[in-house]
Write a protein that holds these residues in place. Structure first.
Motif, PDB file in Angstrom:
ATOM      1  N   LYS A   1       0.756  -1.144   0.189  1.00 44.81           N
ATOM      2  CA  LYS A   1       0.197   0.022  -0.021  1.00 44.81           C
ATOM      3  C   LYS A   1       0.746   1.195   0.128  1.00 44.81           C
ATOM      4  O   LYS A   1       1.926   1.303   0.743  1.00 44.81           O
ATOM      5  N   ILE A   2       0.449   2.255  -0.772  1.00 40.12           N
ATOM      6  CA  ILE A   2       1.126   3.381  -0.535  1.00 40.12           C
ATOM      7  C   ILE A   2       0.487   4.181   0.729  1.00 40.12           C
ATOM      8  O   ILE A   2      -0.440   4.062   0.978  1.00 40.12           O
TER       9      ILE A   2
ATOM     10  N   ASP B   1      -0.454   6.938   3.625  1.00 40.13           N
ATOM     11  CA  ASP B   1      -1.207   8.336   3.275  1.00 40.13           C
ATOM     12  C   ASP B   1      -0.433   9.331   2.910  1.00 40.13           C
ATOM     13  O   ASP B   1      -0.912  10.207   2.133  1.00 40.13           O
TER      14      ASP B   1
ATOM     15  N   LYS C   1       0.018   9.327  -0.974  1.00 41.59           N
ATOM     16  CA  LYS C   1      -0.889   9.128  -1.974  1.00 41.59           C
ATOM     17  C   LYS C   1      -1.146  10.261  -3.185  1.00 41.59           C
ATOM     18  O   LYS C   1      -1.512   9.869  -4.274  1.00 41.59           O
ATOM     19  N   ASP C   2      -0.762  11.382  -2.935  1.00 42.17           N
ATOM     20  CA  ASP C   2      -0.640  12.275  -3.988  1.00 42.17           C
ATOM     21  C   ASP C   2       0.477  12.526  -4.490  1.00 42.17           C
ATOM     22  O   ASP C   2       0.597  13.623  -5.405  1.00 42.17           O
TER      23      ASP C   2
END
Length: 318
Positions: free
Chosen positions: A175-176, A178, A181-182
């Motif tokens: 998972k990337i 939080d 994420k952008d």
């Protein structure tokens, strides 16, 4: 003092004593009656002599020396041999001004791709001054050697580094995070140079293994080729500033020892309080790697080292 009655058992496995004074003539002890000298003996009290007469008569010890300890020659150690101490905040503004102006003068770092201002970087380094001071004293190296590597690397912590950090989390967790994420261009990556001093999980393991094997550090030997071990160590250097900064001395020692497991270097003297400019340059260069760019940047770091050392010297000699 060492009690000769128990000195055959004195191996000092914890390393608390560097050397021993063996009190063979002290009353109540059995002297040299079949007991082995401790391995770390420096002085041995072999006889007591009387000099003078009447009220002026005194007894003095006759000691022999092994050469492990040269004794005290004076009460004021040379400045080059004094250990560094904690930072005096009254010098904060002056240190910040000099360090900031120097970095600006060489255009490092430059552009808008960097995460922190130079002031934020220096504030972070100095907030861990107790840990840095302790490490410099424990391993008897100049505090400026640790500060220079940390400050230089942190100033160059870029958004590219943040993307790579996110890639490491993605690789090991699927998972990337939080905070990433952008970010554009996040790709899976086994390891990255991260945290304040931009230490990778791999080099952290290699340097700490070297210190563990040398008896300088306690801990388990980890496998620098193991993704699991690298991930575990990467998380520490990424999330714990003190752990990250406390790894720098081990990176310097490992570099001096020849960087086993990495690009081999010729071993040199380990960092010491009386390190020469040539030795300091070589350690700063090895921290970054090898080749022309590492040499060029080490030349730029030498004046920065001189700035940190200037204030450290003032403080330790005041």
């Amino acid at each position: 003092m060492t009690n000769p009655d128990t000195r055959s058992l004195l191996k000092d496995p914890e390393g608390y004593a560097d050397t021993s004074f063996v009190s063979d003539m002290s009353s109540g002890f059995s002297g040299n009656l079949g007991y082995t000298m401790p391995e770390n003996w420096a002085f041995d009290q072999i006889a007591t002599k009387t000099i003078g007469s009447g009220d002026s008569k005194i007894e003095i010890d006759n000691n022999i020396a092994s050469g492990r300890d040269t004794g005290q020659g004076d009460f004021y150690p040379a400045p080059s041999q004094k250990l560094d101490i904690g930072f005096n905040l009254s010098y904060w503004s002056a240190l910040l001004k000099e360090a900031d102006e120097y970095m600006a003068s060489i255009g490092r770092p430059g552009g808008t791709g960097y995460v922190y201002t130079r002031q934020q970087c220096l504030e972070t380094i100095m907030s861990a001054d107790a840990a840095i001071s302790s490490a410099s004293r424990r391993y008897r190296m100049r505090k400026a050697l640790i500060q220079t590597s940390a400050f230089w690397e942190f100033c160059h912590y870029s958004y590219k580094d943040v993307v790579e950090d996110a890639g490491v989390v993605l690789y090991h967790t699927g998972k990337i995070p939080d905070w990433g994420k952008d970010l554009p261009g996040v790709n899976k990556l086994v390891d990255s140079s991260t945290g304040v001093a931009k230490v990778s999980g791999r080099t952290c393991i290699l340097s700490r293994n070297n210190s563990i094997r040398s008896g300088l550090l306690e801990g388990d030997i980890l496998d620098a080729t193991s993704e699991r071990d690298r991930w575990a160590m990467w998380q520490k250097v990424n999330q714990d500033n003190v752990f990250n900064l406390s790894t720098i001395p081990h990176l310097h020692i490992w570099a001096a020892d020849g960087k086993a497991g990495d690009h081999a270097e010729a071993p040199i003297r380990r960092p010491a309080l009386d390190y020469t400019d040539t030795e300091t340059f070589e350690i700063l260069r090895r921290y970054q790697g090898f080749g022309d760019q590492a040499i060029f940047d080490a030349k730029l770091r030498m004046p920065l080292y001189a700035i940190f050392e200037k204030y450290n010297r003032i403080i330790r000699e005041s």
